[in-house]
Design a protein around this motif. Structure first.
Motif, mmCIF file in Angstrom:
data_model
loop_
_atom_site.group_PDB
_atom_site.id
_atom_site.type_symbol
_atom_site.label_atom_id
_atom_site.label_comp_id
_atom_site.label_asym_id
_atom_site.label_seq_id
_atom_site.Cartn_x
_atom_site.Cartn_y
_atom_site.Cartn_z
ATOM 1 N N ILE A 79 0.841 -1.106 0.046
ATOM 2 C CA ILE A 79 -0.005 -0.060 0.040
ATOM 3 C C ILE A 79 0.921 1.189 0.167
ATOM 4 N N ARG A 80 1.937 1.277 0.820
ATOM 5 C CA ARG A 80 2.758 2.327 0.950
ATOM 6 C C ARG A 80 3.410 2.676 -0.336
ATOM 7 N N MET A 81 4.005 1.453 -0.909
ATOM 8 C CA MET A 81 4.575 1.377 -2.247
ATOM 9 C C MET A 81 3.772 2.255 -3.484
ATOM 10 N N MET A 82 2.604 1.752 -3.578
ATOM 11 C CA MET A 82 1.680 1.995 -4.634
ATOM 12 C C MET A 82 1.204 3.772 -4.203
ATOM 13 N N THR A 83 1.152 4.028 -2.969
ATOM 14 C CA THR A 83 0.921 5.228 -2.436
ATOM 15 C C THR A 83 1.990 6.370 -3.339
ATOM 16 N N ASN A 84 3.230 5.885 -2.987
ATOM 17 C CA ASN A 84 4.497 6.749 -3.489
ATOM 18 C C ASN A 84 4.364 6.823 -5.113
ATOM 19 N N VAL A 85 4.124 5.586 -5.751
ATOM 20 C CA VAL A 85 4.272 5.539 -7.180
ATOM 21 C C VAL A 85 3.156 6.363 -7.761
ATOM 22 N N LEU A 86 1.825 6.330 -7.314
ATOM 23 C CA LEU A 86 0.790 7.113 -7.831
ATOM 24 C C LEU A 86 0.967 8.598 -7.516
ATOM 25 N N ASN A 87 1.532 8.783 -6.499
ATOM 26 C CA ASN A 87 1.607 10.145 -6.058
ATOM 27 C C ASN A 87 2.690 10.884 -6.824
ATOM 28 N N ASP A 88 3.695 10.206 -7.295
ATOM 29 C CA ASP A 88 4.663 10.671 -7.989
ATOM 30 C C ASP A 88 5.453 9.641 -8.771
ATOM 31 N N PRO A 89 4.733 9.461 -10.135
ATOM 32 C CA PRO A 89 5.166 8.336 -11.065
ATOM 33 C C PRO A 89 6.305 8.720 -11.818
ATOM 34 N N ARG A 90 7.385 9.199 -11.436
ATOM 35 C CA ARG A 90 8.332 9.237 -12.009
ATOM 36 C C ARG A 90 9.354 8.051 -12.366
ATOM 37 N N ALA A 91 10.474 7.882 -13.037
ATOM 38 C CA ALA A 91 11.022 6.894 -13.413
ATOM 39 C C ALA A 91 11.678 5.887 -12.264
ATOM 40 N N ASP A 92 12.446 6.732 -11.323
ATOM 41 C CA ASP A 92 13.047 6.013 -10.462
ATOM 42 C C ASP A 92 11.854 5.221 -9.463
ATOM 43 N N ASN A 93 10.873 5.898 -9.159
ATOM 44 C CA ASN A 93 9.847 5.349 -8.421
ATOM 45 C C ASN A 93 9.168 4.264 -8.838
ATOM 46 N N ILE A 94 9.029 4.190 -10.027
ATOM 47 C CA ILE A 94 8.241 3.242 -10.876
ATOM 48 C C ILE A 94 9.221 2.000 -10.965
ATOM 49 N N LEU A 95 10.630 2.262 -11.193
ATOM 50 C CA LEU A 95 11.376 0.921 -11.370
ATOM 51 C C LEU A 95 11.572 0.329 -9.654
ATOM 52 N N SER A 96 11.692 1.447 -8.848
ATOM 53 C CA SER A 96 11.858 0.718 -7.453
ATOM 54 C C SER A 96 10.694 -0.073 -7.216
ATOM 55 N N SER A 97 9.350 0.390 -7.521
ATOM 56 C CA SER A 97 8.085 -0.264 -7.154
ATOM 57 C C SER A 97 8.070 -1.631 -7.942
ATOM 58 N N LYS A 98 8.688 -1.687 -9.040
ATOM 59 C CA LYS A 98 8.736 -2.946 -9.730
ATOM 60 C C LYS A 98 9.632 -4.002 -9.315
ATOM 61 N N LYS A 99 10.563 -3.482 -8.792
ATOM 62 C CA LYS A 99 11.454 -4.385 -8.020
ATOM 63 C C LYS A 99 10.881 -5.096 -6.673
ATOM 64 N N MET A 100 10.037 -4.036 -6.085
ATOM 65 C CA MET A 100 9.246 -4.653 -4.633
ATOM 66 C C MET A 100 8.290 -5.708 -5.437
ATOM 67 N N VAL A 101 7.810 -5.260 -6.339
ATOM 68 C CA VAL A 101 6.757 -6.285 -6.885
ATOM 69 C C VAL A 101 7.443 -7.513 -7.427
ATOM 70 N N TYR A 102 8.536 -7.709 -7.891
ATOM 71 C CA TYR A 102 9.314 -9.062 -8.239
ATOM 72 C C TYR A 102 9.536 -9.593 -6.946
ATOM 73 N N GLU A 103 9.674 -9.171 -5.790
ATOM 74 C CA GLU A 103 10.095 -9.908 -4.640
ATOM 75 C C GLU A 103 8.565 -10.348 -4.030
ATOM 76 N N ILE A 104 7.562 -9.566 -4.134
ATOM 77 C CA ILE A 104 6.528 -10.109 -3.652
ATOM 78 C C ILE A 104 5.943 -11.166 -4.344
ATOM 79 N N VAL A 105 6.078 -11.204 -5.875
ATOM 80 C CA VAL A 105 5.894 -12.274 -6.770
ATOM 81 C C VAL A 105 6.572 -13.532 -6.524
#
Length: 351
Positions: A137-163
């Motif tokens: 939830i905190r991850m997606m809050t950050n991404v949707l609040n500020d969808p710049r490249a480094d935030n999206i990349l960091s969030s995708k890496k988190m999703v990889y670990e969750i998956v």
């Protein structure tokens, strides 16, 4: 209050009293709450022209409110669908409430906390599932609040670990489907759909090495990325949407795809899911009106989770519906919208 209603005007949720011998109709009981369109068709087929309805026992959800999140507007409601920018006095980018002091942690810190949670084998599965969900939830809050490249990349890496964790830890994965939040914001919806879609994909593709589950998961979590600039008061507007407002809502797949292109984060999996998750098997979806095998399996998976979460979340214009009722609505009221085999696999997740 008891009202007389013509059978052609009956709706799902009405509590009907047939007032006739059971020999003259197809039901075991003469008084019951209608749970599907099939029951209405049976009443009409039995030759019953009018019934009594107990409004105090009825739970009718208007079609407009029930399907607004999951279906496009009807032509007679909106006419043409423009995609103009919101009016100047519309407050954009505020669908996510401003964080309280100390609530907003940098996404890299959230990532580290997530990693530590996943690696900690002493945490019980139910507790771990809840903590992973909260970090998401905190991850997606950050991404949707500020969808710049480094935030999206960091969030995708988190999703990889969750998956990876969902794929390897069956106990925690089993708890994931039970902890989704029913308070609707785009970030909670994104996480709910992401979790449920990954769980369904795990069930469907288990044992196959033909799919990049990490990128697929990223697409699931980011499926509504294009809503980051849609005003909160529009997403949760109680009344009927105008043609212009529907245009803005329907444009979010293209917007999300553009954001990933501009940030150099677009992959095949993410593109397919973001662009096609509102397509329907019968061709009634958007933005392209694709049908059946024209819709990629990844998008088909996401569309099921997307609709389910929309129905089971509380919105400003309607109450949430419980799991069993949401699944029944999807089966009875949305015939032809979903791939049958995938939907059956989705139902089994709640057994």
């Amino acid at each position: 209050m008891i009202e007389k209603v013509k059978t052609e005007d009956l709706k799902v949720g009405m509590y009907v009293m047939l007032g006739q011998s059971w020999l003259r109709h197809s039901f075991m009981k003469p008084n019951f709450r209608i749970t599907s369109e099939k029951q209405i068709k049976k009443i009409i087929h039995d030759g019953i022209k009018e019934v009594k309805v107990d409004t105090s026992k009825s739970e009718v959800i208007e079609e407009r409110d029930l399907f607004r999140d999951v279906l496009g507007p009807r032509d007679e409601d909106t006419g043409q669908i423009p995609t103009q920018a919101p009016p100047p006095d519309s407050q954009t980018g505020t669908e996510i409430p401003p964080p309280e002091a100390g609530e907003f942690n940098p996404i890299d810190l959230i990532s580290e906390e997530l990693h530590q949670t996943i690696q900690n084998t002493s945490i019980p599965p139910q507790t771990k599932a809840k903590e992973v969900y909260d970090h998401s939830i905190r991850m997606m809050t950050n991404v949707l609040n500020d969808p710049r490249a480094d935030n999206i990349l960091s969030s995708k890496k988190m999703v990889y670990e969750i998956v990876d964790h969902i794929l390897t830890d069956d106990d925690t994965a089993e708890c994931m489907a039970l902890i989704t939040s029913h308070d609707y914001y785009t970030y909670t919806h994104s996480v709910n759909v992401g979790m449920l879609s990954v769980l369904l994909a795990k069930s469907v593709f288990e044992g196959s090495y033909d799919h990049n589950m990490q990128e697929m998961g990223a697409g699931f979590f980011l499926h509504d990325l294009g809503k980051c600039d849609i005003p909160h008061d529009l997403i949760n507007k109680p009344g009927k949407l105008t043609a212009n407002e529907w245009g803005l809502m329907r444009n979010h797949p293209q917007k999300g795809n553009t954001i990933l292109v501009d940030t150099d984060q677009l992959t095949k999996e993410c593109g397919l899911i973001i662009m096609q998750h509102h397509e329907r098997e019968d061709g009634s979806g958007y933005p392209f009106g694709l049908s059946k095998d024209e819709i990629h399996p990844y998008a088909r998976i996401c569309s099921i989770a997307d609709v389910y979460d929309a129905l089971t979340s509380t919105r400003a214009y309607r109450k949430k519906v419980p799991t069993y009722k949401a699944l029944n609505i999807m089966k009875e009221e949305m015939v032809g919208h979903f791939n049958r085999e995938l939907f059956e696999s989705f139902i089994l997740m709640f057994k």
